[in-house]
Design an enzyme around this catalytic site. Structure first.
Site, PDB file in Angstrom:
ATOM      1  N   ASP A 122       1.257   5.241   1.649  1.00  0.00           N
ATOM      2  CA  ASP A 122       0.495   6.076   2.926  1.00  0.00           C
ATOM      3  C   ASP A 122      -0.355   7.259   2.439  1.00  0.00           C
ATOM      4  O   ASP A 122       0.426   7.755   1.562  1.00  0.00           O
ATOM      5  CB  ASP A 122       1.465   6.312   4.095  1.00  0.00           C
ATOM      6  CG  ASP A 122       2.135   5.051   4.554  1.00  0.00           C
ATOM      7  OD1 ASP A 122       1.281   3.731   4.364  1.00  0.00           O
ATOM      8  OD2 ASP A 122       3.031   4.920   4.973  1.00  0.00           O
ATOM      9  N   ARG A 154       3.863  -8.445  17.492  1.00  0.00           N
ATOM     10  CA  ARG A 154       4.903  -7.470  17.192  1.00  0.00           C
ATOM     11  C   ARG A 154       3.938  -6.278  17.194  1.00  0.00           C
ATOM     12  O   ARG A 154       3.009  -6.037  16.553  1.00  0.00           O
ATOM     13  CB  ARG A 154       5.349  -7.770  15.637  1.00  0.00           C
ATOM     14  CG  ARG A 154       6.111  -6.569  14.955  1.00  0.00           C
ATOM     15  CD  ARG A 154       6.544  -7.080  13.410  1.00  0.00           C
ATOM     16  NE  ARG A 154       7.292  -5.642  12.970  1.00  0.00           N
ATOM     17  CZ  ARG A 154       7.002  -5.109  11.925  1.00  0.00           C
ATOM     18  NH1 ARG A 154       6.367  -5.679  10.898  1.00  0.00           N
ATOM     19  NH2 ARG A 154       7.785  -4.048  11.307  1.00  0.00           N
ATOM     20  N   HIS A 168       0.595  -1.188  -0.032  1.00  0.00           N
ATOM     21  CA  HIS A 168       0.014   0.010   0.170  1.00  0.00           C
ATOM     22  C   HIS A 168       0.854   1.353   0.004  1.00  0.00           C
ATOM     23  O   HIS A 168       1.983   1.179   0.278  1.00  0.00           O
ATOM     24  CB  HIS A 168      -1.137  -0.082   1.095  1.00  0.00           C
ATOM     25  CG  HIS A 168      -0.098  -0.175   2.432  1.00  0.00           C
ATOM     26  ND1 HIS A 168       0.630  -0.970   3.174  1.00  0.00           N
ATOM     27  CD2 HIS A 168       0.209   1.159   3.184  1.00  0.00           C
ATOM     28  CE1 HIS A 168       0.919  -0.670   4.041  1.00  0.00           C
ATOM     29  NE2 HIS A 168       0.985   0.521   4.401  1.00  0.00           N
ATOM     30  N   HIS A 175       4.948  -0.264   0.107  1.00  0.00           N
ATOM     31  CA  HIS A 175       5.253  -1.081   1.041  1.00  0.00           C
ATOM     32  C   HIS A 175       4.284  -2.127   1.571  1.00  0.00           C
ATOM     33  O   HIS A 175       3.166  -1.734   1.508  1.00  0.00           O
ATOM     34  CB  HIS A 175       6.325  -0.327   1.802  1.00  0.00           C
ATOM     35  CG  HIS A 175       5.174   0.646   2.643  1.00  0.00           C
ATOM     36  ND1 HIS A 175       4.953   2.012   2.182  1.00  0.00           N
ATOM     37  CD2 HIS A 175       4.551   0.728   3.909  1.00  0.00           C
ATOM     38  CE1 HIS A 175       4.109   2.554   2.915  1.00  0.00           C
ATOM     39  NE2 HIS A 175       3.935   1.868   4.165  1.00  0.00           N
TER      40      HIS A 175
END
Ligand SMILES: *[C@@H]1O[C@H](CO)[C@@H](O)[C@H](O)[C@H]1NC(C)=O
Ligand SMILES: *[C@@H]1O[C@H](CO)[C@@H](O)[C@H](O)[C@H]1NC(C)=O
Ligand SMILES: *[C@@H]1O[C@H](CO)[C@@H](O)[C@H](O)[C@H]1NC(C)=O
Ligand SMILES: *[C@@H]1O[C@H](CO)[C@@H](O)[C@H](O)[C@H]1NC(C)=O
Ligand SMILES: *[C@@H]1O[C@H](CO)[C@@H](O)[C@H](O)[C@H]1NC(C)=O
Ligand SMILES: *[C@@H]1O[C@H](CO)[C@@H](O)[C@H](O)[C@H]1NC(C)=O
Ligand SMILES: *[C@@H]1O[C@H](CO)[C@@H](O)[C@H](O)[C@H]1NC(C)=O
Length: 756
Positions: free
Chosen positions: A687, A747, A685, A737
């Site tokens: 940002d 995480r 995607h 990314h």
């Protein structure tokens, strides 16, 4: 500039003073040899004030005889009312033996609240110039009998009334005066002298006058506004600006004890611009020479919710001092802090000699708690020092305790200040009603432009008191409770015990010299070293889980020390950053604590979004690339987070994308959680940002497996994120990314879309 001018004037005076005056008196008699001067003073105890008097006398090589030392004081409570006759009785006895010495000049002065600013030669020269046999100090306020005012000779200019705190004269004449004494020890000495002086016949036959223009004697009462410090290269004097005189004897009579303390921080040679502090190491103890370190009782006072309390305790235990010589008394008034104390105790219980906690359930007032802590030391004769410290004091200097002990004073505090502010833990002066007033040197002391050990009227937050002083001068057990004063003010007032319990409506403060020893314990503050700072406890909201995270505005320095990565500044000084993929920069920004506390805070809040497309938190209510996250705004952390971006991210942006000036603005700030059972990865995607930061909040292989980030256009992955390190990369166009799958564990990352 100002002080250069002063020293010039001073030098001129020093040089020409004598000759100018002798020109006007061509037939001047030969100077009186200084051996002919004898100083007599009455003191029944070696108070701090007395020792200071003797120090100034010794500096000028005066010959001083002390009368009455060790004798019980019977001269009345001169601080409150009339009295002082005992002084004349002792003087009368002494003068009998000296009555025949025609050439002897006797100077009789008070000593608890008086210092010399000049030497014997100067006094004798000035006395000689008055051409009288007896000279009394003068002052503008009449005491104790106002009815006698009209009987005084009028003076065109100068102080009109007699003060008996200083008298100089030929021995036979002084004898003739004091031999008239036949009253009681608690009768008033000043009244006695006054009656003799206002009698015209006696005034003439005994050849008496007053030092109307303060050539020799300066009484400070009613004259504080007339005084100015005058710095020379070796000596400091006071100048009376009304009479343009340099008085030789300075007397803190009446309510001016604290002002005298201020002057005596300089006069005669305590501190000057050239040499700094010249008495700071008088009586210092060398700890390294002692067989054993003194034992110290540390009183810790947590009276309100205090940010960075774990760090406070850490700093206390990091003090460079043998732990087995330390005992702790902790008063904690806050349930919130019980966990912090518990943790500290568990980690250190075997280190210290003892550790006692009085908790909120005891419902002690601050004054009661402080009395209790101090009393533990007072009652235990093995307690050499009591070190009182409030939870808002960050001692950054590990040597603090040693440095304070080495100064060897009854009460001494280290200067601590609010970072970047003029707020500190002492007052240089008090107003008439006993509250804060700014002394002329306050700012210079706070900013450490003048360094030394300063006698001051008020201190708080952190101080060291000698156990022996607690068992003597300060043996009053209720020392922290006095009228409606706050506990520290009560302590200081009890220690100073100024004279004035005078009625509020009494227009003129009693112009009396204090003879009966007050507790008069001098309190000092040292700024010879950088000891630490005061933190702000205002606006500390403890409704969150890790509340210190919110302290970025209120206590920015402590926030930075706790939450910013140790090597952050090296980004700028040593180019300490990496570029693992084209235009993807990687740098340390958060400390371990910042990462852990942010994750804890989010888990404590607990409302993870679940990674659904429908999202009521954002405009439009639909998220195309949803993550399992919590927004900073949801925990009311958005303002603090944006401030963090501006303070710590913007400088990095400027460095790596030079020429781009970020507004540091972001709407989407959130913590993402990747875990196999819920959401493990994020598809490729862009940002909605000019650039994005992505901070790893935990450790690969320890807390999770897998994870990482892949930039598709460059076929470049970073598979080993480092805890506390951030990525910074462009948000659109070039930097498509994806989040690589987390295969085990959980995480966490913190993400911001900056300049959307
Ligand atoms: C005092 O006496 C000492 C020793 O005689 C001398 O060194 C010193 O200069 C004298 N001080 C003053 C101020 O005269
Ligand atoms: C006072 O004494 C001085 C000498 O010390 C003398 O010259 C002067 O005349 C005396 N004054 C009176 C009024 O006796
Ligand atoms: C605590 O002390 C204050 C003042 O002494 C009193 O008003 C209050 O009721 C006490 N609270 C408790 C829980 O005992
Ligand atoms: C403390 O923070 C909570 C949660 O953000 C908020 O609701 C509350 O109003 C704050 N209290 C104060 C006194 O600011
Ligand atoms: C900071 O960098 C030094 C080497 O430059 C390193 O030894 C140290 O571990 C780093 N600190 C942290 C917290 O990573
Ligand atoms: C991407 O990189 C990997 C290894 O780094 C390589 O095996 C692969 O061929 C590359 N793919 C492309 C399309 O370049
Ligand atoms: C997953 O993590 C847990 C603890 O975090 C560990 O015990 C376990 O061995 C891990 N499983 C794999 C397949 O690595």
């Amino acid at each position: 500039m100002e002080y250069l001018m002063f020293s010039f004037v001073f030098a001129c005076w020093m040089k020409f003073g004598n000759s100018v005056l002798s020109i006007h008196t061509p037939h001047a008699p030969a100077p009186i040899p200084k051996e002919n001067l004898l100083v007599l003073t009455v003191a029944t105890e070696e108070t701090d004030g007395f020792l200071r008097f003797m120090q100034s006398a010794n500096y000028f090589n005066y010959t001083v005889k002390v009368l009455g030392m060790g004798e019980a004081w019977k001269g009345g409570d001169v601080g409150h009312s009339i009295g002082g006759g005992q002084k004349i009785r002792l003087l009368k006895e002494e003068m009998k033996a000296l009555a025949e010495q025609q050439d002897l000049i006797v100077l009789t002065v008070d000593s608890y609240d008086l210092i010399f600013a000049g030497g014997p030669e100067e006094i004798l020269r000035k006395f000689q110039q008055t051409n009288h046999k007896v000279l009394f100090a003068a002052e503008g306020l009449i005491w104790p009998d106002k009815q006698l005012a009209d009987m005084y000779p009028s003076v065109r200019r100068g102080k009109r009334y007699l003060n008996s705190g200083g008298i100089i004269g030929y021995a036979p004449y002084i004898h003739k005066i004091v031999s008239q004494w036949n009253l009681h020890d608690n009768d008033d000495d000043q009244l006695f002298y006054t009656k003799i002086y206002v009698d015209p016949l006696q005034r003439e036959t005994l050849n008496m006058t007053l030092d109307h223009k303060c050539q020799i004697f300066q009484n400070l009462n009613g004259a504080v506004d007339e005084m100015l410090l005058k710095f020379g290269t070796d000596r400091v004097r006071v100048r009376n600006t009304v009479y343009d005189s340099l008085p030789v004897i300075v007397h803190g009579n009446g309510n001016t004890k604290m002002y005298l303390n201020y002057l005596a921080n300089y006069v005669p040679n305590a501190w000057n611009y050239e040499h700094g502090c010249s008495h700071c190491d008088d009586n210092a103890v060398d700890l390294s020479q002692l067989k054993e370190y003194p034992s110290v009782m540390v009183g810790v006072f947590i009276e309100q919710p205090t940010p960075f309390l774990p760090e406070f305790f850490q700093r206390l235990s990091a003090l460079d001092y043998p732990k087995d010589k330390l005992r702790f008394f902790v008063h904690n008034n806050e349930v919130y802090h019980e966990k912090h104390i518990q943790r500290f105790w568990e980690e250190n219980r075997n280190l210290f000699n003892s550790f006692k906690v009085v908790g909120p359930e005891e419902n002690l007032s601050q004054g009661e708690a402080r009395n209790m802590g101090m009393d533990v030391c007072r009652k235990d004769t093995t307690c050499d020092y009591y070190f009182s410290i409030d939870s808002d004091v960050m001692l950054t200097n590990r040597q603090t305790l040693k440095l304070l002990i080495e100064q060897n004073r009854k009460i001494i505090g280290p200067l601590v200040t609010r970072h970047g502010k003029l707020w500190s833990n002492f007052w240089g002066a008090l107003s008439l009603d006993g509250y804060y007033a700014r002394s002329e040197d306050y700012v210079d002391i706070v900013q450490r432009k003048r360094m030394g050990v300063w006698n001051i009227p008020y201190m708080a937050h952190v101080y060291l008191v000698k156990g022996s002083a607690l068992r003597n001068d300060l043996k009053e057990r209720n020392i922290f409770v006095l009228e409606k004063l706050d506990p520290d003010m009560a302590l200081c007032r009890n220690a100073r015990e100024v004279t004035s319990h005078r009625e509020k409506d009494s227009p003129s403060p009693e112009s009396f010299h204090m003879l009966k020893p007050p507790k008069g314990v001098f309190m000092y503050i040292t700024n010879r070293h950088d000891f630490g700072r005061l933190i702000s406890t205002a606006n500390y909201n403890i409704s969150h889980y890790n509340n210190d995270l919110w302290q970025i505005f209120e206590n920015p320095l402590d926030w930075r020390e706790k939450y910013i990565h140790q090597n952050y500044t090296q980004i700028f000084t040593e180019n300490y950053l990496e570029e693992p993929c084209p235009d993807v920069f990687w740098f340390p920004v958060f400390s371990e604590k910042a990462c852990d506390e942010l994750v804890e805070e989010m888990e404590h809040y607990g409302s993870w979004s679940g990674g659904k497309h429908e999202d009521s938190r954002i405009a439009g209510g639909y998220e195309t690339v949803p993550t399992d996250d919590i927004h900073m705004k949801q925990i009311s952390f958005d303002k603090e987070w944006l401030h963090f971006i501006r303070e710590f991210i913007s400088p990095v942006t400027l460095k790596v994308f030079s020429g781009y000036y970020t507004k540091g603005y972001a709407v989407m700030n959130f913590v993402v959680k990747y875990t196999p059972g819920r959401q493990a990865f994020l598809k490729p995607h862009h940002d909605t940002s000019t650039f994005t930061i992505n901070i790893a909040l935990n450790n690969k292989d320890r807390d999770f497996q897998g994870g990482g980030c892949r930039f598709n256009r460059y076929n470049c992955s970073i598979e080993s994120p480092r805890k506390g390190w951030s990525f910074m990369h462009p948000g659109r166009l070039t930097h498509l990314h994806e989040g690589l799958p987390t295969t085990n564990g959980t995480r966490y990352i913190a993400v911001s879309f900056i300049d959307p």
